[in-house]
Structures are given as C-alpha cells and as structure tokens.
Write a protein that holds these residues in place. Structure first.
Motif, PDB file in Angstrom:
ATOM      1  N   PHE A   1       0.818  -1.219   0.000  1.00 28.98           N
ATOM      2  CA  PHE A   1       0.000   0.000   0.000  1.00 28.98           C
ATOM      3  C   PHE A   1       0.855   1.274   0.000  1.00 28.98           C
ATOM      4  O   PHE A   1       0.343   2.374   0.065  1.00 28.98           O
ATOM      5  CB  PHE A   1      -0.924   0.012   1.231  1.00 28.98           C
ATOM      6  N   LYS A   2       2.178   1.108  -0.063  1.00 31.74           N
ATOM      7  CA  LYS A   2       3.102   2.230   0.039  1.00 31.74           C
ATOM      8  C   LYS A   2       2.872   3.279  -1.046  1.00 31.74           C
ATOM      9  O   LYS A   2       2.634   2.955  -2.200  1.00 31.74           O
ATOM     10  CB  LYS A   2       4.528   1.681  -0.063  1.00 31.74           C
TER      11      LYS A   2
ATOM     12  N   SER B   1       7.227   9.914  -0.252  1.00 34.51           N
ATOM     13  CA  SER B   1       6.023   9.542   0.501  1.00 34.51           C
ATOM     14  C   SER B   1       5.390  10.752   1.173  1.00 34.51           C
ATOM     15  O   SER B   1       4.178  10.920   1.173  1.00 34.51           O
ATOM     16  CB  SER B   1       6.352   8.513   1.580  1.00 34.51           C
TER      17      SER B   1
ATOM     18  N   MET C   1       1.807  12.082   0.377  1.00 37.33           N
ATOM     19  CA  MET C   1       0.806  12.100   1.431  1.00 37.33           C
ATOM     20  C   MET C   1       0.214  13.509   1.563  1.00 37.33           C
ATOM     21  O   MET C   1      -0.991  13.679   1.755  1.00 37.33           O
ATOM     22  CB  MET C   1       1.446  11.645   2.744  1.00 37.33           C
TER      23      MET C   1
ATOM     24  N   SER D   1      -4.536   5.764  15.624  1.00 39.97           N
ATOM     25  CA  SER D   1      -4.704   4.730  14.606  1.00 39.97           C
ATOM     26  C   SER D   1      -4.703   5.346  13.209  1.00 39.97           C
ATOM     27  O   SER D   1      -4.225   4.736  12.254  1.00 39.97           O
ATOM     28  CB  SER D   1      -5.929   3.870  14.921  1.00 39.97           C
TER      29      SER D   1
ATOM     30  N   LYS E   1      -1.061   5.873  12.466  1.00 41.02           N
ATOM     31  CA  LYS E   1      -0.465   4.566  12.169  1.00 41.02           C
ATOM     32  C   LYS E   1      -0.712   4.184  10.720  1.00 41.02           C
ATOM     33  O   LYS E   1       0.199   3.772  10.007  1.00 41.02           O
ATOM     34  CB  LYS E   1      -1.083   3.530  13.117  1.00 41.02           C
ATOM     35  N   SER E   2      -1.960   4.361  10.275  1.00 38.69           N
ATOM     36  CA  SER E   2      -2.269   3.943   8.912  1.00 38.69           C
ATOM     37  C   SER E   2      -1.543   4.826   7.897  1.00 38.69           C
ATOM     38  O   SER E   2      -1.088   4.357   6.855  1.00 38.69           O
ATOM     39  CB  SER E   2      -3.787   3.910   8.721  1.00 38.69           C
ATOM     40  N   LYS E   3      -1.386   6.117   8.226  1.00 36.37           N
ATOM     41  CA  LYS E   3      -0.635   6.999   7.318  1.00 36.37           C
ATOM     42  C   LYS E   3       0.836   6.593   7.245  1.00 36.37           C
ATOM     43  O   LYS E   3       1.415   6.531   6.163  1.00 36.37           O
ATOM     44  CB  LYS E   3      -0.738   8.454   7.789  1.00 36.37           C
TER      45      LYS E   3
ATOM     46  N   LYS F   1       2.120   3.733   7.700  1.00 34.42           N
ATOM     47  CA  LYS F   1       2.271   2.489   6.930  1.00 34.42           C
ATOM     48  C   LYS F   1       2.264   2.811   5.443  1.00 34.42           C
ATOM     49  O   LYS F   1       3.061   2.271   4.683  1.00 34.42           O
ATOM     50  CB  LYS F   1       1.131   1.533   7.241  1.00 34.42           C
ATOM     51  N   LYS F   2       1.348   3.680   5.048  1.00 34.77           N
ATOM     52  CA  LYS F   2       1.267   4.029   3.618  1.00 34.77           C
ATOM     53  C   LYS F   2       2.502   4.788   3.158  1.00 34.77           C
ATOM     54  O   LYS F   2       2.811   4.818   1.977  1.00 34.77           O
ATOM     55  CB  LYS F   2       0.005   4.850   3.354  1.00 34.77           C
ATOM     56  N   MET F   3       3.192   5.413   4.100  1.00 37.60           N
ATOM     57  CA  MET F   3       4.400   6.149   3.727  1.00 37.60           C
ATOM     58  C   MET F   3       5.630   5.243   3.730  1.00 37.60           C
ATOM     59  O   MET F   3       6.725   5.682   3.402  1.00 37.60           O
ATOM     60  CB  MET F   3       4.596   7.323   4.679  1.00 37.60           C
TER      61      MET F   3
ATOM     62  N   ILE G   1       6.932   2.664  13.467  1.00 40.59           N
ATOM     63  CA  ILE G   1       5.478   2.806  13.553  1.00 40.59           C
ATOM     64  C   ILE G   1       4.984   2.314  14.913  1.00 40.59           C
ATOM     65  O   ILE G   1       4.145   2.924  15.551  1.00 40.59           O
ATOM     66  CB  ILE G   1       4.778   2.017  12.418  1.00 40.59           C
TER      67      ILE G   1
END
Lengths: 427, 142
Positions: free
Chosen positions: A352-353, A361, A365, B24, B27-29, B31-33, B40
C-alpha cells in the motif's frame, strides 16, 4: 513471492459497474474502471467478500472441476471439516467419506485428522514460546495474507505451523505413495474446500515453499454430486474417519483455539472484526493472551463462500456430529511423522506504500491530504474508488485523475460553460 | 514543496469510544508512507498512551503530528488541570485516575512511563490550572 495470485476473478459480461464490491472490500482492492470492476491483485487477500455481496453474480472464485481427477492414476480427497456441516440429518461422517470414494476418489484423508495433529503441535509450540505470545493462528490464508501486507509488527506472532490442509496433503501423499508404489506426480491430492483463499494458498503459499495440494474442488460443486451417493452409502459405510471432536471443531470459529486446551485465548471471525482485533493487537492493547484465532469468514470455515448451508446452522450440525465422537483420533505418536513447521520466511510486503522513499512519501501524502480537501467527502463511489481518500491515493499513484470525481467534473463543466457564455457576450 | 507533513487531531474529552482514533489514523498513514514497522510501533504506542491521557485527565485537547524524513514529532496540547508533580507522574505505577476510569481497565500508571519508553525524546511542560504540553520525538533511523 512477487507473483500475486488471487483466486477471485470477474465475469465481465455480468458486471454492471455498480459500487457494491468496491464498498465492501476490506482492503480497498477494487475499483470500477470503464464501467467494470477491476481487482488490484497486490491488495486482494481473497476473503471472498466481493463474491458474497455482488448482486449480479459477476465475481467468481477460481477452483478446479471434478474432471481434474482424471489427470491422476490415484486420487485422494481431502474433505474440509466444514463439508460435514452441509448435510441434514447426517449421523455418521463415514457416510460422507464413503460417498467421496463412490464419487471416484481412491482414498480419503480427513483434513480434520491432520487438524488434530496441528492442535497437538500448536499446544506444545505455544507453551514453549511464551516470548511470542499471543501467537496468531495461521490456518486462515486470508488472515495470513492480511497480516503480511498490513500488519508488519504482527508477523513475528504468526504460528509457524502448517495449516491442517497442508499437513493433510503431505501425509496423504506419503500414505498413497507407500500404498501404491506410484511416483508422487501420478498421485492427485484434491482438497474439498469451503473457500477461495485456499486456492490461492495452493498457487502462492505463504510460509511454505510449495503446496502438496494438486487440486481444489468447491464444496458447493461437490455437494450435489455427493447427495445421491450418500444415500447409497447409508447402510454400509466404510470406516474411513480418522478424527474426533477436536478435528471436526476446526470447521467453525473457536474450534482451533479451544483445541489448545487453554481458556486464555481470543477467537474473532468476520473480516472487519479480524481487522479490528489486529489493529488493537498492534497497539498492544491485549497482553497476556496466549493465542488468537482469526477467521476471515463469519462463523469460521463453515462461513466460506464456497459452502451451501447457513454458517450458523452448519455450526450446530458440526456440534451434533461431534457429540458422541472421541476427543481426538489422530495423534503424533501414531507414527505419523511429517515436518509440520513452516519452511519459508514470511516477509512484510508493503503493497500500500505511496512513495519509493520517505521524501516522496511525504510529498505524496501531502498531496493526498490536499486532494481530500477538494473532494466533497461523500464517499459516493461514483468515481469508481470506494472513498474520496482512495481516489486521492489513486491520483497520487497515477492511476486516476481529479475529474473522475463527478462533483469536480460538474464544477469544471459549469466553469467552462460560464466562460463560453462570456465569450458569446463579447461577440 | 515542503519536506514535512503536519496533521492535526482534536481529542474529545471523556469519549472512550473515540480514544485511539488519532493514533490509529497516524499509524495507517505511516504504513502508507513506508515507514519502518518498528518506528510505527513506537509512534503508535507513545501516541495512543498520550491520547488516552488527554481523554482521562485533561478534558481532551489537540495533537499535532509533524512528519519529516528524519523524525516524527508529536505535540500533545491540553487545557487540563496540569500535572502537579511531573517526577512523580513519570514513575511507573503512579496514577491519579479516578476509580470509574480504573474499572475500564485504564489508570495503571503506565501512561507517561510508556510514552517516555517508546519515544526518543520527550519533554513535558505543565502549568497547574492552565494545561500541559507534551512533545515527543521518534527518530526515523536509529
């Protein structure tokens, strides 16, 4: 791994391009593009939710046809315990097993038999590895895949023991080779499965370097074939059963955890509930639990999309069937000796990166946040993405554009027509 | 283009059903980064503890999270009662949580100690009757 196989696929002619599946998918793996649903394979965990929800029956699981039996000289059926919960008034599991032989299999090997061995191995492993508590069950392939792509900090808690079906496949092949003298490739090990994720586990296994399963049949396809054959078997069933209460209990939620003979466990089922538990577990909100059993399907394996019966009824039927059976029938000491631990490392796959490095990133973001501000936040799905945020991420990944949002498009057209009318006036 | 991203969260007072929402989300951000899973873990635990503290003791507040390629900074600001004795509050097991909170399973006196444990830098500024600001930093690379 890298070669993402998913067993869920689309029948394009049936897909209406509605938003049911994109909304239901727990990993946001589906988009509607050009009026048809498209699955991003890397994101899909094969939970089967889209198959369940699709009102047009356009989503299908890949599985083999019974024709696959003809490819082999000797075939062994591996019935999942959930199969036994599909039938009304079934009193003896041997009737189902005998019907499988009548269907054309040369032998049957109950997955629930191997499950009893897995329970025994797990009991020992859990007691000897307190540092890894809580250990997380690895029997549900969707859950394992979910953890691999979304919960990197929990990978170390995965119970590194083969799923019952994998152990059953290895044991069944060994038994068949001994009995027939045939080489391994002439023996077909065929799983009778409640779920599409097991098909994926055969094609791209996690934790194991290869799968011993040669084919996967759907319970719902085998069911109508078995019914008449079971009637023929009622009076004279063969003694083929190798499992008891523990093994058969694995067919529904709590069965695996219960077999550890400890009450210090948690069992959750249904993919959304599973995700909640994993999120909390990641934040270390539960301590001192020994074991966590997670099943993607509501009710456990009896809730698999390839089953026929209502999962809660199937659970009751399994309970009734188990009632007068011994606690367990298969034991490690019986001379069954197969390596039952994982032999392949499970690595985090950050599918999902949003960027190649931290700088990228952060930039991406920020862009997602900016875009989200622009969007109406209705999460209407008209753009083909499940939420405004998912659309923003798609745009950043380069697979969608701002004007896929019908609200942005509408504003754009308004602006355009305003400008056109101004031009008109100038004339 | 800026090298950092800032996220601001409002933490509501006394709403346990929403406590943990901010951490949370972060955390999800992260992970996406593609942030390292260990980092994390540190951020989400430290921030969750801080968030819960704000709910229990401080009538809510705001959290700013600033992410740069080098570090993650969390600034937790509240207009609560303030901490009377920071040194004492930092001791493991010391808690001023009322009984009704304890029955919910909180108030073990591990909030601040865990925040310190999981962050690389932590600073507390507190004025009685005015409020508390806790700043925590977690480095991206150890």
């Amino acid at each position: 791994m890298g070669n993402f196989f998913t067993s869920v696929h689309l029948k394009e002619d049936l897909c209406m391009g509605c938003i049911n599946c994109i909304k239901r998918c727990p990993t946001q793996a589906i988009r509607v593009r050009n009026g048809k649903a498209v699955i991003t394979k890397e994101f899909c965990i094969d939970c089967g939710e889209c198959i369940r929800i699709c009102p047009h029956h356009a989503k299908e699981a890949t599985y083999d046809s019974p024709e696959i039996m003809k490819k082999y000289e000797y075939t062994v059926a591996l019935p999942a315990p959930s199969l036994y919960g599909q039938f009304n008034h079934l009193e003896d599991i041997n009737i189902v097993l005998t019907a499988l032989i009548k269907m054309g299999f040369d032998d049957v090997f109950e997955v629930s038999g191997a499950a009893e061995l897995v329970s025994e191995i797990s009991r020992k492993y859990v007691m000897e590895h307190k540092e890894k508590w809580p250990l997380i069950s690895t029997a549900c392939p969707s859950v394992v895949r979910l953890i691999q792509v979304r919960f990197p900090n929990l990978i170390e808690h995965l119970l590194p023991v083969s799923a019952p079906v994998d152990l059953a496949a290895a044991l069944a092949r060994e038994k068949a080779m001994k009995k027939t003298g045939l080489p391994r490739e002439k023996i077909g090990i065929i799983f009778i499965s409640p779920c599409p994720a097991k098909m994926t586990a055969v094609k791209s296994p996690i934790g194991l370097d290869h799968s011993e399963i040669d084919g996967v049949l759907a319970i719902k396809e085998v069911y109508p074939i078995l019914l008449p054959l079971m009637k023929q078997s009622i009076d004279d069933p063969q003694e083929l059963r190798i499992s008891g209460r523990i093994g058969i209990g694995w067919g529904s939620t709590g069965g695996e955890a219960g077999s550890l003979l400890s009450d210090n466990y948690l069992a959750a089922d249904g993919i959304e509930n599973v995700i909640k538990v994993l999120e909390d577990l990641e934040d270390q909100k539960f301590d001192q639990l020994e074991f966590i059993e997670l099943n993607a399907c509501a009710g456990g394996c009896v809730g698999g999309v390839l089953t026929v019966e209502n999962p809660y009824l199937a659970k009751v039927k399994l309970l009734r069937l188990r009632k007068y059976l011994p606690i367990a029938c298969s034991h490690i000491s019986n001379g069954m000796d197969v390596d039952s631990f994982w032999n392949d490392e499970v690595k985090y796959e950050p599918v999902f990166k949003l960027g190649k490095n931290m700088k990228e990133s952060i930039a991406n973001m920020s862009r997602v946040d900016e875009l989200c501000e622009k969007f109406p936040r209705l999460d209407c799905g008209s753009c083909g993405a499940p939420t405004c945020k998912a659309l923003a991420e798609d745009i950043v990944r380069g697979v969608a554009k701002e004007q896929d949002c019908i609200h942005i498009l509408r504003d754009y057209i308004h602006k355009l027509s305003d400008e056109l009318s101004k031009l008109d006036i100038k004339k | 283009m800026s090298d950092t991203i800032t996220m601001t969260y409002e933490v509501p007072a006394d709403d346990f059903t929403r406590a943990g929402e901010a951490s949370s989300n972060v955390k999800s951000k992260l992970k996406k980064m593609g942030v390292d899973p260990d980092i994390i873990r540190k951020v989400s635990i430290a921030m969750y503890e801080g968030e819960i503290n704000m709910v229990i003791h401080a009538c809510g507040g705001t959290i700013d999270v600033i992410i740069s390629p080098e570090e993650i900074e969390m600034i937790l600001k509240d207009q609560g009662p303030g901490i009377e004795n920071i040194e004492l509050a930092m001791q493991a097991g010391y808690s001023t949580a009322p009984d009704n909170i304890r029955t919910l399973g909180f108030g073990a006196g591990m909030g601040l100690p865990n925040m310190k444990k999981y962050s690389d830098e932590m600073n507390i500024e507190s004025v009685l009757g005015v409020g508390t600001t806790v700043t925590m930093k977690v480095k991206m690379f150890e």
